[in-house]
Design a protein around this motif. Structure first.
Motif, mmCIF file in Angstrom:
data_model
loop_
_atom_site.group_PDB
_atom_site.id
_atom_site.type_symbol
_atom_site.label_atom_id
_atom_site.label_comp_id
_atom_site.label_asym_id
_atom_site.label_seq_id
_atom_site.Cartn_x
_atom_site.Cartn_y
_atom_site.Cartn_z
ATOM 1 N N ALA A 180 0.841 -1.205 0.000
ATOM 2 C CA ALA A 180 0.000 0.000 0.000
ATOM 3 C C ALA A 180 0.871 1.249 0.000
ATOM 4 C CB ALA A 180 -0.930 -0.008 1.211
ATOM 5 N N ARG A 181 1.957 1.227 0.770
ATOM 6 C CA ARG A 181 2.862 2.377 0.778
ATOM 7 C C ARG A 181 3.505 2.573 -0.590
ATOM 8 N NH1 ARG A 181 6.997 2.541 5.532
ATOM 9 N NH2 ARG A 181 6.708 4.773 5.254
ATOM 10 N N LEU A 182 3.830 1.466 -1.262
ATOM 11 C CA LEU A 182 4.437 1.585 -2.597
ATOM 12 C C LEU A 182 3.472 2.219 -3.597
ATOM 13 C CD1 LEU A 182 6.336 -1.819 -3.043
ATOM 14 C CD2 LEU A 182 7.287 0.414 -2.460
ATOM 15 N N MET A 183 2.171 2.138 -3.317
ATOM 16 C CA MET A 183 1.184 2.756 -4.210
ATOM 17 C C MET A 183 1.026 4.246 -3.911
ATOM 18 S SD MET A 183 0.189 0.275 -6.040
ATOM 19 C CE MET A 183 1.637 -0.757 -5.826
ATOM 20 N N GLY A 184 1.667 4.722 -2.850
ATOM 21 C CA GLY A 184 1.543 6.130 -2.497
ATOM 22 C C GLY A 184 0.512 6.377 -1.409
ATOM 23 N N ILE A 185 -0.013 5.297 -0.830
ATOM 24 C CA ILE A 185 -1.024 5.464 0.218
ATOM 25 C C ILE A 185 -0.348 5.856 1.530
ATOM 26 C CG2 ILE A 185 -2.707 4.217 1.639
ATOM 27 C CD1 ILE A 185 -3.241 2.501 -0.900
ATOM 28 N N ASN A 186 -0.866 6.881 2.175
ATOM 29 C CA ASN A 186 -0.402 7.246 3.503
ATOM 30 C C ASN A 186 -1.083 6.285 4.482
ATOM 31 O OD1 ASN A 186 -0.107 8.376 6.054
ATOM 32 N ND2 ASN A 186 -0.004 10.454 5.225
ATOM 33 N N VAL A 187 -0.360 5.232 4.876
ATOM 34 C CA VAL A 187 -1.005 4.168 5.649
ATOM 35 C C VAL A 187 -1.397 4.650 7.048
ATOM 36 C CG1 VAL A 187 -0.024 2.233 4.390
ATOM 37 C CG2 VAL A 187 1.217 3.174 6.317
ATOM 38 N N ASN A 188 -0.665 5.619 7.584
ATOM 39 C CA ASN A 188 -1.064 6.160 8.882
ATOM 40 C C ASN A 188 -2.457 6.751 8.800
ATOM 41 O OD1 ASN A 188 0.940 5.595 10.702
ATOM 42 N ND2 ASN A 188 2.205 7.312 10.040
ATOM 43 N N ARG A 189 -2.718 7.459 7.697
ATOM 44 C CA ARG A 189 -4.033 8.074 7.552
ATOM 45 C C ARG A 189 -5.116 7.000 7.397
ATOM 46 N NH1 ARG A 189 -3.649 12.508 3.170
ATOM 47 N NH2 ARG A 189 -1.716 13.076 4.201
ATOM 48 N N ALA A 190 -4.821 5.929 6.679
ATOM 49 C CA ALA A 190 -5.797 4.848 6.503
ATOM 50 C C ALA A 190 -6.092 4.185 7.846
ATOM 51 C CB ALA A 190 -5.285 3.831 5.493
ATOM 52 N N ILE A 191 -5.046 3.969 8.647
ATOM 53 C CA ILE A 191 -5.223 3.339 9.957
ATOM 54 C C ILE A 191 -6.030 4.258 10.875
ATOM 55 C CG2 ILE A 191 -3.981 2.626 12.049
ATOM 56 C CD1 ILE A 191 -1.757 1.573 10.154
ATOM 57 N N MET A 192 -5.705 5.561 10.836
ATOM 58 C CA MET A 192 -6.450 6.513 11.661
ATOM 59 C C MET A 192 -7.921 6.546 11.251
ATOM 60 S SD MET A 192 -3.588 9.515 11.806
ATOM 61 C CE MET A 192 -4.588 10.798 12.520
ATOM 62 N N HIS B 89 7.574 0.535 -7.929
ATOM 63 C CA HIS B 89 8.223 -0.705 -7.496
ATOM 64 C C HIS B 89 7.228 -1.842 -7.629
ATOM 65 C CE1 HIS B 89 10.594 -2.876 -4.022
ATOM 66 N NE2 HIS B 89 10.298 -3.686 -5.016
ATOM 67 N N CYS B 90 7.535 -2.775 -8.510
ATOM 68 C CA CYS B 90 6.695 -3.950 -8.724
ATOM 69 C C CYS B 90 7.318 -5.078 -7.896
ATOM 70 C CB CYS B 90 6.728 -4.256 -10.227
ATOM 71 S SG CYS B 90 5.517 -5.421 -10.754
ATOM 72 N N PRO B 91 6.726 -5.386 -6.716
ATOM 73 C CA PRO B 91 7.459 -6.195 -5.745
ATOM 74 C C PRO B 91 7.530 -7.682 -6.092
ATOM 75 C CG PRO B 91 5.287 -5.692 -4.904
ATOM 76 C CD PRO B 91 5.392 -5.000 -6.224
ATOM 77 N N GLU B 92 8.457 -8.363 -5.411
ATOM 78 C CA GLU B 92 8.661 -9.796 -5.620
ATOM 79 C C GLU B 92 7.393 -10.561 -5.262
ATOM 80 O OE1 GLU B 92 11.936 -11.235 -3.358
ATOM 81 O OE2 GLU B 92 11.834 -13.244 -4.212
ATOM 82 N N GLY B 93 7.071 -11.562 -6.069
ATOM 83 C CA GLY B 93 5.902 -12.389 -5.792
ATOM 84 C C GLY B 93 4.599 -11.673 -6.112
ATOM 85 N N ILE B 108 -5.593 1.771 -8.027
ATOM 86 C CA ILE B 108 -4.807 2.096 -6.839
ATOM 87 C C ILE B 108 -3.357 2.382 -7.224
ATOM 88 C CG2 ILE B 108 -3.834 -0.063 -5.916
ATOM 89 C CD1 ILE B 108 -5.456 0.721 -3.325
ATOM 90 N N GLY B 109 -2.941 1.858 -8.382
ATOM 91 C CA GLY B 109 -1.609 2.215 -8.890
ATOM 92 C C GLY B 109 -1.513 3.702 -9.197
ATOM 93 N N ALA B 153 0.243 -6.822 -11.813
ATOM 94 C CA ALA B 153 1.237 -6.104 -11.004
ATOM 95 C C ALA B 153 2.002 -5.105 -11.871
ATOM 96 C CB ALA B 153 2.192 -7.097 -10.345
ATOM 97 N N ILE B 154 2.328 -5.500 -13.112
ATOM 98 C CA ILE B 154 3.028 -4.577 -14.016
ATOM 99 C C ILE B 154 2.087 -3.437 -14.410
ATOM 100 C CG2 ILE B 154 4.082 -4.326 -16.289
ATOM 101 C CD1 ILE B 154 5.110 -7.207 -15.987
ATOM 102 N N GLY B 155 0.839 -3.799 -14.742
ATOM 103 C CA GLY B 155 -0.138 -2.771 -15.116
ATOM 104 C C GLY B 155 -0.362 -1.786 -13.985
ATOM 105 N N ARG B 156 -0.458 -2.300 -12.770
ATOM 106 C CA ARG B 156 -0.655 -1.443 -11.591
ATOM 107 C C ARG B 156 0.521 -0.469 -11.453
ATOM 108 N NH1 ARG B 156 -0.651 -4.514 -5.879
ATOM 109 N NH2 ARG B 156 1.520 -4.745 -6.459
ATOM 110 N N ALA B 157 1.731 -0.982 -11.655
ATOM 111 C CA ALA B 157 2.910 -0.109 -11.547
ATOM 112 C C ALA B 157 2.897 0.949 -12.649
ATOM 113 C CB ALA B 157 4.180 -0.950 -11.620
ATOM 114 N N LEU B 158 2.461 0.557 -13.861
ATOM 115 C CA LEU B 158 2.440 1.525 -14.972
ATOM 116 C C LEU B 158 1.429 2.642 -14.731
ATOM 117 C CD1 LEU B 158 2.658 -0.784 -18.106
ATOM 118 C CD2 LEU B 158 4.449 0.680 -17.151
#
Lengths: 297, 251
Positions: A180-192, B89-93, B108-109, B153-158
């Motif tokens: 979720a963080r890698l998507m740019g989501i501020n996880v603290n805000r989601a948890i709050m 970052h397209c993570p492992e797995g 969500i990407g 996962a690749i599409g989400r990253a793009l």
């Protein structure tokens, strides 16, 4: 159907509405931080006393009282998250459980210290306790409002969780915090947000409890809170629809148990509730709507 | 070499109590495909996690040059800020959100993007590239097959419109034919202007696709150079490409 049974079903629905509102918060918070907030029931108590204060001190219209209770509930939830949960993120689960138990004891005892353990009556406006005319059973306006308001709040919750950007962020965070963080989501805000929403609903249940039973005290959140937790587990902890279902099933089961069995068994109602939990978990270890168990360190 | 987009300078990275990266230097140039190969546990995933902010180096720098901007030190930023700078970052797995629908995973990407029209256009573009994701749009991502989840996962990253795309083991656990398809698509993505940093155990595929490569061993870069040269290097051939050791074979 006999009027007696109908009356019991109505009572179960009302009790179940309150259990469901509290159970939702248990599940939302568990879903996102994998911790049970044992102080969650005490937020209902704070909600009940907020209603009492608003009614006594300011004589506010009921709709304002409802909004105040939702806001205070959310604020208490945010405070608990900031003080007791955030510093423990990443720590073993057991630490979080014990900390939230401590918060629960702290809230109850502060309540006793400030308010005394004496139960107080809550004077809701008189029109609320008017019976609904023309029904074969006794149902007051307040009972109808409890059920309707609970359904409205649950529908609103469903819309937030499933249809908004915040809801999507909350679901993603609950499933995989790092990604979720890698998507740019501020996880603290989601948890709050999960804490605030769940706690607002618990506060609301406390107001309903006071409105229906007329008396409140600083320990009132403990047992109903524990039962709502049971409801969340029966429904499958982490699942919001499961918490709703579990809440209504438990409310109905508890009322029917007392209402249909001979009166000498009525004292066993709590034992019955926890017995139901054991039975459900023996058959369905993940609850009715829960996913297979997972462990996130 | 083209203008560097990313420069890692003497990064020392720890995961918990374990010292994983012992001073890594690595550069990725604009428009390149750079492969990072090496055995399990060499620290390849840790490099990607350090770039995307999931881990912070104790020492050293991770410099990124956004389009026409001054270099930024990623070591000071949180992952949610780094993706906004154009690094996906397209993570492992794969790690798609199993309970969210395929469409929600794609949206969500683009979580940080506010330009709804452009996001909708990119969604169409991703679905055009991976038609299966359009057909399965409403299904939970957890119901997809491994290859489909990789595409998601690749599409989400793009969907974040990355300038630099980090890929961790895109071939992991997939059938060889699917791996071929995925690598073809990665080539297309690169030709369309996205820089790729690719971590792979499948060294043969990675060296074929990449322009340059780094070989890692126990937290250090041991070799680097043009991918074609590394593919001919006897050390690399023996250790990572499964070629028979000629000196041994001659005896």
């Amino acid at each position: 159907m006999s009027d007696y049974l109908l009356q019991q079903l109505a009572n179960g629905l009302i009790l179940g509405s309150m259990y469901a509102l509290v159970a939702i918060g248990f599940s939302m918070i568990y879903g996102i931080v994998r911790l049970i907030n044992f102080a969650h029931g005490d937020i209902a108590m704070i909600g009940a006393f907020t209603a009492l204060a608003a009614l006594m001190a300011a004589d506010l219209p009921i709709i304002v009282v409802v909004l105040a209770v939702l806001l205070v509930g959310a604020a208490v939830g945010l405070a608990i998250e900031a003080v007791a949960f955030r510093p423990l993120r990443g720590a073993p689960q057991v630490n979080g459980f014990i900390t939230s138990l401590a918060v629960s004891v702290l809230i109850q005892n502060t309540g006793i210290l400030v308010l005394t353990a004496e139960p107080r009556s809550v004077a809701f406006p008189a029109f609320l306790s008017q019976p609904i005319a023309g029904l074969p059973i006794t149902v007051d306006l307040v009972d109808v409002l409890i059920v309707v308001l609970a359904i409205v709040l649950m529908a609103a919750l469903g819309a937030i969780v499933n249809r908004t950007r915040l809801g999507m962020a909350m679901r993603a965070t609950a499933e995989n915090l790092d990604v979720a963080r890698l998507m740019g989501i501020n996880v603290n805000r989601a948890i709050m947000a999960a804490f605030a929403i769940g706690s607002a609903l618990a506060g609301m249940a406390g107001l309903m409890w006071g409105a229906r039973y007329g008396q409140i005290d600083p320990m009132m959140g403990f047992l109903p809170g524990l039962k709502a937790f049971v409801a969340a587990v029966i429904g499958g902890v982490g699942s919001i629809p499961g918490a709703m279902l579990g809440g209504y099933l438990l409310g109905l089961a508890e009322v029917l148990f007392v209402g249909l069995l001979p009166p000498e068994y009525a004292g066993f109602r709590d034992a019955f509730v926890f017995g139901t939990l054991i039975l459900v978990l023996l058959v369905l270890p993940n609850g009715l709507l829960g996913r297979a168990a997972e462990d996130r360190a | 070499m083209p203008v560097p987009v990313l420069e890692i300078d003497a990064a020392q990275v720890w995961r918990g109590q374990t010292h994983v990266l012992h001073g890594i230097d690595l550069t990725v140039g604009e428009g390149e495909i750079v492969a990072l190969i090496g055995a399990n546990g060499a620290g390849k995933t840790t490099v990607l996690m350090t770039i995307s902010g999931l881990l912070r180096p104790r020492d050293g720098a991770v410099r990124y040059r956004p389009h026409g901007g001054d270099p930024v030190d990623l070591a000071r930023l949180a992952p949610e800020a780094i993706v906004g700078l154009g690094i996906a970052h397209c993570p492992e797995g794969r790690q798609v959100f199993a309970s969210l629908s395929v469409r929600e995973n794609l949206l969500i990407g683009a979580y940080l993007r506010r330009d709804r029209v452009a996001v909708a256009a990119d969604l169409d573009r991703v679905v055009a590239r991976f038609p299966i994701l359009g057909e399965r749009a409403r299904l939970p991502a957890g119901s997809l097959s491994g290859g489909e989840q990789m595409m998601l996962a690749i599409g989400r990253a793009l969907m974040s419109r990355p300038r630099l795309l980090l890929l961790d083991e895109p071939s992991l656990g997939l059938a060889p034919q699917i791996v071929e398809t995925i690598f073809d698509i990665l080539g297309d993505i690169n030709r369309a202007g996205t820089t790729l940093l690719l971590v792979e155990q499948n060294a043969a595929m990675a060296l074929e696709l990449a322009h340059r490569a780094y070989v890692m061993e126990t937290g250090r870069v041991t070799l680097s150079g043009a991918a074609a040269d590394l593919a001919d290097n006897p050390e690399v051939r023996r250790a990572y490409l499964g070629a028979a050791d000629e000196t041994m074979a001659g005896r």
